[in-house]
Design a protein around this motif. Structure first.
Motif, PDB file in Angstrom:
ATOM      1  N   GLY A 206      33.936   1.474  24.674  1.00  0.00           N
ATOM      2  CA  GLY A 206      34.545   1.994  23.571  1.00  0.00           C
ATOM      3  C   GLY A 206      33.299   2.439  22.810  1.00  0.00           C
ATOM      4  N   VAL A 207      31.992   2.613  23.484  1.00  0.00           N
ATOM      5  CA  VAL A 207      30.671   2.989  22.785  1.00  0.00           C
ATOM      6  C   VAL A 207      30.988   4.529  22.484  1.00  0.00           C
ATOM      7  CG1 VAL A 207      28.169   3.533  22.819  1.00  0.00           C
ATOM      8  CG2 VAL A 207      29.323   1.641  23.859  1.00  0.00           C
ATOM      9  N   ALA A 208      31.664   5.229  22.868  1.00  0.00           N
ATOM     10  CA  ALA A 208      31.714   6.491  22.710  1.00  0.00           C
ATOM     11  C   ALA A 208      32.944   7.264  23.683  1.00  0.00           C
ATOM     12  CB  ALA A 208      30.494   7.553  22.633  1.00  0.00           C
ATOM     13  N   GLY A 209      33.482   8.359  23.472  1.00  0.00           N
ATOM     14  CA  GLY A 209      34.596   9.023  24.197  1.00  0.00           C
ATOM     15  C   GLY A 209      33.958   9.877  25.317  1.00  0.00           C
ATOM     16  N   VAL A 210      34.549  10.462  26.112  1.00  0.00           N
ATOM     17  CA  VAL A 210      34.202  11.195  27.270  1.00  0.00           C
ATOM     18  C   VAL A 210      33.497  12.284  26.802  1.00  0.00           C
ATOM     19  CG1 VAL A 210      35.202  12.586  29.292  1.00  0.00           C
ATOM     20  CG2 VAL A 210      36.434  10.663  28.573  1.00  0.00           C
TER      21      VAL A 210
END
Length: 298
Positions: A206-210
């Motif tokens: 969940g650090v960042a999205g795609v």
């Protein structure tokens, strides 16, 4: 070299056949499935036509390239007169060992046997043959007709003569050969796959999205394609297989595949070839659409 045989008519196999045929070589394209061969020849035709439309080649050159390709569904018929056989089958050790053991019996003694493997040991592959000096790796990049690099992998017993021949041949088909030695992942995938794996792990945690992960790498590092999109393009099953080779070969936990990659491969979400991975490819449009599984609610 006059006759080149290619084992496997999938994405890499038909690309390799296309490239050699366009360069004037006689090519035998071999696959157990006539349906796959028919699809491969249609792909080659389409890709050559694209080159014609872009004025890279002429219509006459397209016709000549297609005439240079013959197809076979039986390996013994397709390889017996070949000077070079390039295996482009599934990235599976047991399948490759079986193919090379058979090729050793079927091919003329002077024939060179090459594998397009992206990670599996050339030395181990050569070990099932009686011509280890004539076994070598030719790791083409996808899409083969476009990408210039060929990793030329020397097994432990690959001769200088064989290496020189393949390096020269790669130049003859307008590629840039780079000689590397036989260690897990060679150079390209030993560096690339940990990066892709880390990008998948960032998504998993969940650090960042795609799109955020891919945008950082495209704009921040000038990569033409983000690592998650690239994973989809390569195939998540292929990424997993290569990481497993690295993990087994080095015994280092840094190569351990992300649990998200393992689960996606197990579920059949393999990227472009399955229609869905980190992005959804079923719509047929050019714009990237993030797979529903990874969309964030607004």
């Amino acid at each position: 070299m006059k006759i080149i045989s290619v084992i496997g008519s999938g994405t890499m196999g038909n690309g390799i056949a296309h490239t050699f045929a366009q360069s004037g070589f006689k090519v035998n394209l071999i696959d157990l499935s006539q349906e796959r061969i028919t699809a491969a020849l249609a792909t080659i035709d389409k890709n050559l036509e694209r080159q014609v439309s872009k004025e890279i080649i002429t219509a006459a050159q397209k016709t000549e390239a297609l005439a240079n390709i013959k197809s076979f569904t039986q390996m013994d018929q397709g390889v017996k007169e070949s000077d070079l056989v390039i295996e482009a089958a599934t990235e599976d050790m047991n399948i490759k060992l079986k193919i090379f053991a058979d090729l050793d019996k079927l091919c003329k003694p002077k024939a060179i046997l090459a594998s397009n493997t992206s990670s599996i040991s050339i030395t181990k592959i050569a070990g099932v043959t009686s011509r280890a000096d004539k076994v070598i790796g030719m790791h083409f990049m996808n899409p083969v007709p476009v990408m210039k690099l060929v990793e030329v992998i020397r097994g432990f017993n690959t001769s200088d003569e064989t290496t020189k021949t393949i390096m020269s041949l790669a130049t003859d088909i307008h590629k840039v050969p780079v000689e590397v030695h036989d260690y897990p992942g060679f150079v390209a995938n030993r560096i690339l796959m940990p990066m892709i794996n880390e990008a998948i792990q960032c998504l998993h945690e969940g650090v960042a999205g795609v799109s955020e992960i891919d945008t950082v790498m495209k704009l921040g590092m000038s990569h033409p394609m983000g690592p998650l999109q690239l994973a989809d393009f390569i195939g998540l099953d292929v990424c997993l297989a290569i990481l497993n080779v690295l993990y087994t070969g080095f015994g280092n936990p840094k190569y351990s595949p992300s649990p998200l990659l393992v689960n996606m491969a197990a579920s059949g979400q393999l990227g472009v070839k399955s229609g869905s991975g980190f992005y959804d490819y079923k719509g047929g449009g050019k714009d990237l659409v993030i797979s529903k599984k990874f969309r964030r609610s607004s």
